[in-house]
Design a protein around this motif. Structure first.
Motif, short mmCIF file in Angstrom:
data_model
loop_
_atom_site.label_atom_id
_atom_site.label_comp_id
_atom_site.label_asym_id
_atom_site.label_seq_id
_atom_site.Cartn_x
_atom_site.Cartn_y
_atom_site.Cartn_z
N LEU A 453 0.83 -1.20 0.00
CA LEU A 453 0.00 0.00 0.00
C LEU A 453 0.87 1.26 0.00
O LEU A 453 0.54 2.24 -0.67
N ILE A 454 1.98 1.24 0.72
CA ILE A 454 2.89 2.39 0.72
C ILE A 454 3.43 2.63 -0.68
O ILE A 454 3.50 3.78 -1.16
N PHE A 486 8.87 9.58 2.00
CA PHE A 486 9.39 9.37 3.36
C PHE A 486 8.30 9.62 4.40
O PHE A 486 8.21 8.90 5.40
N THR A 487 7.45 10.62 4.16
CA THR A 487 6.37 10.89 5.09
C THR A 487 5.37 9.74 5.14
O THR A 487 4.89 9.35 6.22
N LEU A 488 5.07 9.17 3.97
CA LEU A 488 4.17 8.01 3.95
C LEU A 488 4.76 6.83 4.72
O LEU A 488 4.05 6.15 5.48
N ALA A 489 6.04 6.57 4.51
CA ALA A 489 6.68 5.48 5.24
C ALA A 489 6.69 5.73 6.74
O ALA A 489 6.47 4.82 7.54
N LEU A 490 6.92 6.99 7.11
CA LEU A 490 6.92 7.32 8.54
C LEU A 490 5.53 7.17 9.14
O LEU A 490 5.37 6.70 10.27
N PHE A 495 1.08 1.80 12.32
CA PHE A 495 0.28 0.65 11.89
C PHE A 495 1.13 -0.62 11.87
O PHE A 495 0.65 -1.70 12.22
N LEU A 496 2.39 -0.49 11.47
CA LEU A 496 3.27 -1.64 11.49
C LEU A 496 3.48 -2.15 12.91
O LEU A 496 3.51 -3.37 13.16
N ALA A 497 3.61 -1.23 13.86
CA ALA A 497 3.77 -1.64 15.26
C ALA A 497 2.52 -2.35 15.77
O ALA A 497 2.61 -3.36 16.49
N LEU A 498 1.35 -1.84 15.39
CA LEU A 498 0.10 -2.50 15.82
C LEU A 498 -0.02 -3.90 15.24
O LEU A 498 -0.52 -4.81 15.90
#
Length: 829
Positions: A453-454, A486-490, A495-498
């Motif tokens: 999605l990123i 970079f902002t999208l990845a940040l 969400f990745l942590a969740l």
């Protein structure tokens, strides 16, 4: 133009949304008791400005500490308790800023009274009484702050204990050994639970259809049910195709922004069928027949449909049939295989979620969940293994593109990780660690979806930026697009942590700590302070640039100030404006950096030694701007380098040589060294041309001819007049010199060349010779240049020597002139 085929889908979707929203509005009956607990907490925060009830706080704190000591409460109970504690902690943090303005005022009054007298010393009674009074007021004002700080620390400590307890429970559950799914006795338990669930669903359906109330409600809502069934069925069956056709139509018929519009329309592949699913569920609900288990299925049906449709749409974008939309290049057969696997993974995710939903309602045994989940884990692992192989071997990027080469390496690395997970997961599940296997395999799938999605959103933002800025694909590949990516990845990190087990409370706690900032001395600096500082500084910087532009383009050109002075004024205003913007930004952010004065003083010594050259150049740059010994456009010579001044900055000066390359010269060289400025103030300058004529020439005639050549050139000024000087008697020529002042010394080289051409032409016409140098060379030892004589031959060799015809050699005499050689070094005589 023929109406596109996808427009009926849009009209049908709008109609379905209108029907569903109208039905939902009629069905709502909101009361205060129906509001979610989280919203109630948010409503209670509105009263956060009221005085703090420390009795209520102490009661809550004691209850939390008792629950922690017992350790028997559930995770959900601890989460609820934690939210209440976080609410109190936020109020305590806000209370620490109360009375600050009054405290600063009283503190300044105490400072005005001076330092308190030392032991054994006295001060006037009036001053002493006033000091005591102010200290009492200060202590009274600080009392609530001290209480808030103590309560804040207590709340923060309890919250940390709760977080540690919940994390410990999560870790224990992750590595807890559960039922082994391969054991036959667990199969019997699973079959029994499934049979009970199937029987319960059948009895619900029979009971609903045989109910007179349900049949009456069905007859009453039959028109609505039929309408929703028709709309929902059409959107589910044809929605994706209509959205796909709409995207293709946009791509072909949009001269600009086709990729942007195609992406927006492609989202309809999710939205239209999802609206259809929602319409179907509402139609079934309108019949009044669903029971508890059927309601569970229907409530989750739109969410499950979103998972399947969203994952299918994502894979279609990543492995698109259109080259312009494809992000991961792959052969056609592999693309079809990847889409099939993605759809299968989505179905497996839905089945796993359905198992857990039924297990929660039907209270399944752990063995049942383990047995039912194990086949899903195995099939999922097999698909992941194949996807990992595709990622490693079949996704091919252009090796000439560095960015795509890096992406290829990342995809290959992820493929290896996926293969490793697909091997480890089933092994864990087969040995009884089903929880660990589930939390390894299924988050891996979600992570791959998030990363995809990123990539898709990065491509869309790049296309959108190119469309808005009206740029080509090469022009849009700039720093702005990189920062957007970079902002999208940040933004995806939370969400990745969740996905990998982090709690929402963990993220909110991290955000709270960032919002609270960190303490420096008596000041607390938060990210909001930095944001205010940045915004104010940027505003000041922009205002400075606007003022510089107005002065440069509108005001200064109308004055009598020369170009160098105008540039000096503009540069000075720029430096002063940036300095003032920095001061205003620090003041606006409320940063008190006085506590850093000692540290800054110590650092300044080291910085002074390490940056003394930079400081020297900076000061020299200011001197250049004030004294203006050179200005932009001047022709100068410094350190043996000639060139034109292009720019004077605060550290260095840019010089463009006549060979058209730039030289960056430190400003200190202009202040401490010798600088020649040929065009300072004006462009008038003098040239000198040396001319030699042969001995015997008429010197007065030569002088008149040279003067005539100098006067007739259009660059030579007549005031002062050019002059020709008879310089003297040279070794080879009579030497003359032309001195002429030019209007533009920058044309000096061209003027010299042209005047030399004219001198040659005039001398040739008048028969005046331009001599060349002549030299007589006398060799003292000419024999050194001759080859050594051969030894005297014997008589037997005499006939042979006579046969050669060689003349006998003679010894040179010192006075015979053999060693005198006359030649010219200058050419032909």
């Amino acid at each position: 133009m023929r109406m596109p085929a996808f427009l009926p889908a849009l009209l049908l979707a709008l109609f379905a949304s209108l029907v569903l929203s109208t039905r939902a509005l009629h069905a709502q009956d909101i009361s205060v008791g129906d509001i979610e607990p989280d919203l109630q907490v948010g409503m209670s925060l509105a009263a956060a400005d009221e005085p703090i009830d420390f009795e209520a706080w102490n009661e809550l704190a004691r209850r939390a500490e008792s629950a922690l000591a017992a350790g028997r409460a559930s995770d959900s109970a601890f989460e609820t308790l934690r939210r209440e504690l976080a609410d109190w902690r936020a109020r305590f943090l806000t209370a620490q800023d109360t009375n600050q303005s009054r405290i600063r005022t009283i503190q300044s009054q105490l400072d005005a009274l001076g330092e308190a007298p030392a032991e054994g010393e006295t001060e006037p009674e009036e001053v002493a009484n006033r000091r005591v009074e102010l200290n009492e007021q200060l202590a009274e004002l600080r009392a609530p702050i001290r209480a808030a700080e103590e309560a804040y620390n207590r709340a923060d400590g309890i919250i940390r204990e709760i977080d540690a307890l919940i994390r410990a429970r999560q870790t224990d559950a992750l590595f807890e050994l559960g039922p082994i799914p391969l054991m036959p006795e667990n199969w019997a338990i699973a079959l029994g639970d499934l049979g009970q669930t199937w029987t319960a669903i059948g009895s619900e359906i029979d009971k609903s259809w045989s109910s007179d109330i349900g049949q009456a409600e069905l007859r009453r809502n039959l028109p609505m049910v039929l309408l929703l069934l028709v709309v929902g069925g059409v959107l589910v069956l044809r929605g994706r195709a209509w959205a796909r056709d709409g995207g293709n139509w946009m791509r072909k018929n949009s001269a600009r922004g086709g990729a942007v519009f195609s992406f927006l329309v492609s989202v309809g592949q999710i939205a239209l069928p999802l609206i259809g699913l929602y319409a179907l569920t509402e139609a079934i609900f309108a019949t009044g027949t669903p029971g508890a288990l059927t309601t569970l299925l229907l409530d989750n049906l739109p969410a499950w449909g979103l998972v399947i449709l969203g994952l299918r749409w994502l894979v279609d974008r990543l492995f698109s049939q259109h080259d312009g939309d494809r992000m991961l290049p792959m052969a056609r057969s592999q693309r079809r295989e990847a889409r099939t696997y993605a759809s299968t993974l989505a179905i497996l995710l839905v089945l796993r979620d359905a198992i857990h939903e039924f297990a929660q309602i039907e209270s399944y045994d752990e063995a049942t969940v383990s047995v039912l989940e194990f086949p899903l884990l195995v099939v999922t692992a097999l698909i992941l293994f194949r996807l990992g192989q595709l990622m490693i071997t079949h996704i091919k990027f252009d090796s000439a593109n560095t960015e795509r080469l890096v992406r290829a390496r990342v995809v290959s690395f992820l493929g290896r990780i996926v293969i490793l997970v697909s091997i480890v997961g089933p092994v864990l599940a087969a040995t009884g660690y089903g929880t660990a296997a589930s939390r390894l395999i299924f988050p891996t799938i979600a992570t791959l979806g998030l990363l995809g999605l990123i990539v898709v959103l990065q491509r869309f933002t790049n296309d959108l930026y190119r469309y808005v800025m009206r740029q080509s694909e090469e022009e849009a590949d700039s720093l702005i697009t990189v920062l957007i990516g970079f902002t999208l990845a940040l933004a995806a990190l939370p969400f990745l942590a969740l996905l990998w087990g982090a709690r929402v409370a963990d993220l909110t706690e991290l955000w709270t700590q960032i919002g609270e900032g960190f303490a420096i001395g008596d000041s607390r600096i938060s990210p909001m302070d930095f944001l205010v500082l940045l915004l104010v500084f940027v505003a000041g910087y922009m205002a400075t640039r606007l003022l510089q532009g107005a002065l440069k383009n509108s005001i200064l050109p109308k004055t009598k100030i020369d170009t160098g002075g105008q540039n000096a004024i503009i540069s000075g205003i720029g430096y002063v404006g940036i300095f003032i913007a920095a001061l205003v930004a620090i003041t606006s952010a409320g940063l008190d950096l006085s506590s850093l004065a000692i540290v800054a003083g110590a650092l300044s010594v080291g910085i002074g030694f390490g940056l003394q050259n930079i400081v020297s150049n900076f000061v020299s740059g200011i001197i250049l701007l004030i004294e203006r010994p050179i200005a932009e456009g001047d022709w100068i010579e410094v350190g043996g380098i000639h060139g034109t001044v292009k720019r004077i900055s605060v550290r260095s000066t840019k010089l463009e040589t006549f060979d058209r390359y730039d030289v960056i010269i430190p400003n200190a060289d202009f202040v401490s060294g010798r600088v020649a400025n040929y065009t300072r103030g004006n462009s008038i300058g003098r040239i000198i041309i040396d001319v030699g004529v042969a001995y015997g020439s008429d010197t007065r005639k030569v002088q008149d001819l040279l003067l005539k050549v100098a006067r007739h050139h259009d660059q030579v000024l007549m005031n002062p007049e050019p002059a020709v000087d008879f310089m003297g008697f040279g070794a080879d020529s009579l030497d003359f010199r032309i001195r002429a002042v030019l209007r533009d010394i920058g044309e000096g080289m061209g003027v010299r060349t042209e005047m030399r051409h004219q001198i040659v032409e005039v001398f040739a016409k008048e028969g005046i010779e331009i001599p060349y140098a002549q030299r007589d060379i006398w060799l003292r030892n000419p024999e050194a240049l001759r080859p050594q004589e051969a030894p005297k031959a014997s008589e037997e060799d005499a006939p042979a020597r006579e046969d050669t015809g060689a003349a006998p050699q003679r010894e040179p005499s010192p006075g015979d002139g053999t060693g005198d050689v006359t030649g010219d070094a200058g050419g032909e005589r």
